[in-house]
Write a protein that holds these residues in place. Structure first.
Motif, mmCIF file in Angstrom:
data_model
loop_
_atom_site.group_PDB
_atom_site.id
_atom_site.type_symbol
_atom_site.label_atom_id
_atom_site.label_comp_id
_atom_site.label_asym_id
_atom_site.label_seq_id
_atom_site.Cartn_x
_atom_site.Cartn_y
_atom_site.Cartn_z
ATOM 1 N N GLN A 166 -41.781 96.310 65.406
ATOM 2 C CA GLN A 166 -42.084 94.911 65.675
ATOM 3 C C GLN A 166 -40.961 94.270 66.493
ATOM 4 O O GLN A 166 -39.863 94.823 66.623
ATOM 5 N N THR A 167 -41.242 93.099 67.041
ATOM 6 C CA THR A 167 -40.239 92.351 67.801
ATOM 7 C C THR A 167 -40.081 90.958 67.197
ATOM 8 O O THR A 167 -40.996 90.138 67.304
ATOM 9 N N PRO A 168 -38.944 90.688 66.525
ATOM 10 C CA PRO A 168 -37.873 91.626 66.180
ATOM 11 C C PRO A 168 -38.304 92.518 65.011
ATOM 12 O O PRO A 168 -39.318 92.230 64.368
ATOM 13 N N PRO A 169 -37.540 93.584 64.740
ATOM 14 C CA PRO A 169 -37.890 94.453 63.610
ATOM 15 C C PRO A 169 -37.891 93.669 62.301
ATOM 16 O O PRO A 169 -37.062 92.782 62.092
ATOM 17 N N LEU A 170 -38.828 94.008 61.434
ATOM 18 C CA LEU A 170 -38.918 93.383 60.117
ATOM 19 C C LEU A 170 -38.203 94.286 59.131
ATOM 20 O O LEU A 170 -38.694 95.350 58.760
ATOM 21 N N LEU A 171 -37.023 93.875 58.695
ATOM 22 C CA LEU A 171 -36.165 94.712 57.865
ATOM 23 C C LEU A 171 -36.400 94.447 56.385
ATOM 24 O O LEU A 171 -36.648 93.304 55.981
ATOM 25 N N PRO A 172 -36.321 95.503 55.558
ATOM 26 C CA PRO A 172 -36.390 95.287 54.109
ATOM 27 C C PRO A 172 -35.271 94.354 53.653
ATOM 28 O O PRO A 172 -34.161 94.385 54.184
ATOM 29 N N GLY A 173 -35.591 93.529 52.672
ATOM 30 C CA GLY A 173 -34.632 92.562 52.173
ATOM 31 C C GLY A 173 -34.747 91.198 52.824
ATOM 32 O O GLY A 173 -34.092 90.247 52.374
ATOM 33 N N THR A 174 -35.574 91.062 53.870
ATOM 34 C CA THR A 174 -35.752 89.775 54.535
ATOM 35 C C THR A 174 -36.565 88.837 53.652
ATOM 36 O O THR A 174 -37.610 89.219 53.118
ATOM 37 N N PHE A 175 -36.085 87.608 53.487
ATOM 38 C CA PHE A 175 -36.850 86.592 52.765
ATOM 39 C C PHE A 175 -37.767 85.882 53.763
ATOM 40 O O PHE A 175 -37.310 85.417 54.807
ATOM 41 N N VAL A 176 -39.040 85.817 53.431
ATOM 42 C CA VAL A 176 -40.027 85.275 54.356
ATOM 43 C C VAL A 176 -40.921 84.276 53.625
ATOM 44 O O VAL A 176 -41.009 84.261 52.394
ATOM 45 N N ARG A 177 -41.572 83.475 54.435
ATOM 46 C CA ARG A 177 -42.620 82.579 53.934
ATOM 47 C C ARG A 177 -43.965 83.136 54.379
ATOM 48 O O ARG A 177 -44.220 83.296 55.570
ATOM 49 N N ALA A 178 -44.793 83.474 53.413
ATOM 50 C CA ALA A 178 -46.117 84.008 53.715
ATOM 51 C C ALA A 178 -47.089 82.857 53.908
ATOM 52 O O ALA A 178 -47.186 81.962 53.063
ATOM 53 N N GLU A 179 -47.798 82.877 55.030
ATOM 54 C CA GLU A 179 -48.802 81.862 55.338
ATOM 55 C C GLU A 179 -50.153 82.566 55.467
ATOM 56 O O GLU A 179 -50.338 83.410 56.344
ATOM 57 N N ILE A 180 -51.084 82.205 54.588
ATOM 58 C CA ILE A 180 -52.391 82.844 54.561
ATOM 59 C C ILE A 180 -53.451 81.790 54.831
ATOM 60 O O ILE A 180 -53.475 80.741 54.183
ATOM 61 N N THR A 181 -54.321 82.068 55.787
ATOM 62 C CA THR A 181 -55.382 81.139 56.173
ATOM 63 C C THR A 181 -56.729 81.720 55.766
ATOM 64 O O THR A 181 -57.022 82.881 56.056
ATOM 65 N N GLY A 182 -57.534 80.899 55.098
ATOM 66 C CA GLY A 182 -58.830 81.361 54.614
ATOM 67 C C GLY A 182 -59.980 80.542 55.157
ATOM 68 O O GLY A 182 -59.956 80.068 56.290
ATOM 69 N N ARG A 183 -60.984 80.333 54.316
ATOM 70 C CA ARG A 183 -62.201 79.647 54.731
ATOM 71 C C ARG A 183 -61.935 78.164 54.977
ATOM 72 O O ARG A 183 -60.948 77.604 54.500
ATOM 73 N N LYS A 184 -62.862 77.492 55.669
ATOM 74 C CA LYS A 184 -62.731 76.064 55.939
ATOM 75 C C LYS A 184 -63.190 75.246 54.733
ATOM 76 O O LYS A 184 -64.154 75.602 54.053
ATOM 77 N N VAL A 185 -62.465 74.150 54.497
ATOM 78 C CA VAL A 185 -62.797 73.223 53.418
ATOM 79 C C VAL A 185 -63.221 71.906 54.056
ATOM 80 O O VAL A 185 -62.499 71.341 54.894
ATOM 81 N N ALA A 186 -64.390 71.392 53.680
ATOM 82 C CA ALA A 186 -64.959 70.204 54.312
ATOM 83 C C ALA A 186 -64.407 68.922 53.701
ATOM 84 O O ALA A 186 -63.854 68.920 52.596
ATOM 85 N N ASP A 187 -64.567 67.817 54.458
ATOM 86 C CA ASP A 187 -64.249 66.453 54.004
ATOM 87 C C ASP A 187 -62.800 66.300 53.575
ATOM 88 O O ASP A 187 -62.498 65.793 52.496
#
Length: 403
Positions: free
Chosen positions: A306-327
């Protein structure tokens, strides 16, 4: 006479000073008087209401997004230990921290003479057991022929007559000798310590000239084909993503059969200002005993490419996008108070508090549900509410500048 002159002179000095002061005061007064029709004209309109920065928001359907923090770990990681005893006779030059090795590559060799001798001894025992079995098979055939020539009816009173127990013993002896030989060959193979998978050496625990006993640590190896991040989410968050992982629906859950391509995920590192695309691959199928949350596992293939490499031990924020929610309404996080209130500005420029329910958060924004119908095309909300706000308070709306 001298005193009279001094008194007369002093009075004139006071008179002159007073006159100068009055003249200066009159000049300042005339200069400061506003011109007719100027800024202080009594007929100018007076502003009323508290100035408030507002933003226009709209009801719409937005893709649900959840965020959680996690640490990057290799999918495979192993602390390799010695399985046999003996002095070290060879160390691979690659056996250093940070070095990549291939699966099957020999990293350490243990003195193997004693194990080779054991293999030879067990081969000899197998050969002797095979001879014993051949002898017993021949003896059993002779015993059967003798019994048939005797003319006796039926079967012998004892199996010893036909040498059946002796034959079984010979067969069992051969089987035991063969298994002992197989075990000694395995122990001989353990004198060569090899990499179980492609990976990076994280730590070396041995040095030249040392002797190992069974169970001693040799090295720690991280696999680099795939890395994984575990995040903890609630049942409500899973529902937002459209992932129904309840017991009765697990057969339909996409996580159990592989990555769910309908769910987009990425890992973000604020320290490196970088992100990587990931896949949600499975769930933990249990609740954490402390937090009562469920675990989702995200994976990134070929992290070093990957660019940059994803190294073990890296703290990350996971962002997951799913279905649409109305209103939903999307507004700045600052517009939602700690008490969960959003201040709306009605058509008469008066404040109206509404208890809002945060559904999920984005980058500096919050998506809320007010529980009301979206009959209005647009609404104005106070961007920066403060403690002086009150229901029905008259305000001066000032539209927030974009950017």
């Amino acid at each position: 006479m001298k005193k009279m002159i001094q008194m007369f002179t002093g009075k004139w000095a006071v008179f002159i000073v007073t006159a100068l002061a009055c003249t200066a005061g009159a000049f300042i007064f005339l200069e400061s008087k506003p011109a007719k029709g100027g800024l202080h004209n009594d007929t100018a309109p007076q502003l009323s209401g508290m100035p408030v920065t507002v933003q226009t928001v709209f009801y719409s359907a937005y893709p649900a997004r959840i965020t959680a923090l996690g640490e990057v770990n290799p999918l495979w990681q192993s602390t390799i230990k010695a399985r046999v005893d003996g002095p070290i006779v060879y160390l691979n030059p690659k056996l250093q921290s940070g070095t990549r090795v291939k699966k099957g590559e020999v990293l350490v060799k243990i003195e193997e003479t004693a194990y080779q001798a054991q293999v030879s001894e067990d081969k000899k025992r197998v050969a002797l057991a095979e001879v014993d079995l051949l002898k017993e098979e021949r003896e059993a055939k002779e015993a059967q022929k003798n019994w048939e020539r005797s003319g006796l009816k039926g079967s012998p009173a004892s199996d010893l007559v036909l040498r059946k127990p002796q034959l079984n013993s010979a067969r069992t002896g051969l089987n035991a000798a063969q298994k002992a030989l197989a075990l000694s060959k395995i122990r001989l193979s353990y004198t060569k310590i090899c990499a179980p998978f492609d990976g990076v050496i994280v730590e070396r625990h041995v040095s030249p000239g040392e002797s190992l006993i069974t169970g001693d640590k040799v090295l720690t190896l991280y696999g680099m084909d795939t890395v994984e991040v575990a995040i903890h989410v609630s049942a409500e968050q899973l529902a937002l993503l459209g992932l129904n992982l309840s017991k009765g629906n697990r057969e339909k859950a996409p996580l159990l059969s592989g990555p769910d391509k309908s769910v987009a995920a990425r890992l973000v590192s604020t320290q490196q200002n970088a992100f990587w695309q990931a896949q949600v691959v499975r769930d933990g199928q249990r609740l954490d005993s402390g937090s009562r949350l469920q675990t989702l596992y995200l994976q990134v293939a070929q992290p070093m490419a990957q660019t940059p490499p994803l190294l073990p031990g890296t703290f990350v924020r996971a962002e997951i996008t799913g279905r649409k929610v109305a209103d939903l309404l999307c507004l700045p996080e600052t517009a939602l108070t700690k008490q969960g209130v959003v201040w709306f500005v009605d058509g008469a420029n008066r404040l109206e508090p509404v208890q809002a329910k945060p559904i999920f958060y984005g980058n500096g924004v919050v998506y809320i549900h007010t529980g009301e119908k979206n009959s209005q095309k647009s609404l104005r909300i106070a961007v920066l509410p403060n403690a002086s706000f009150a229901a029905g308070l008259l305000v001066q709306p000032r539209q927030k500048e974009r950017g």
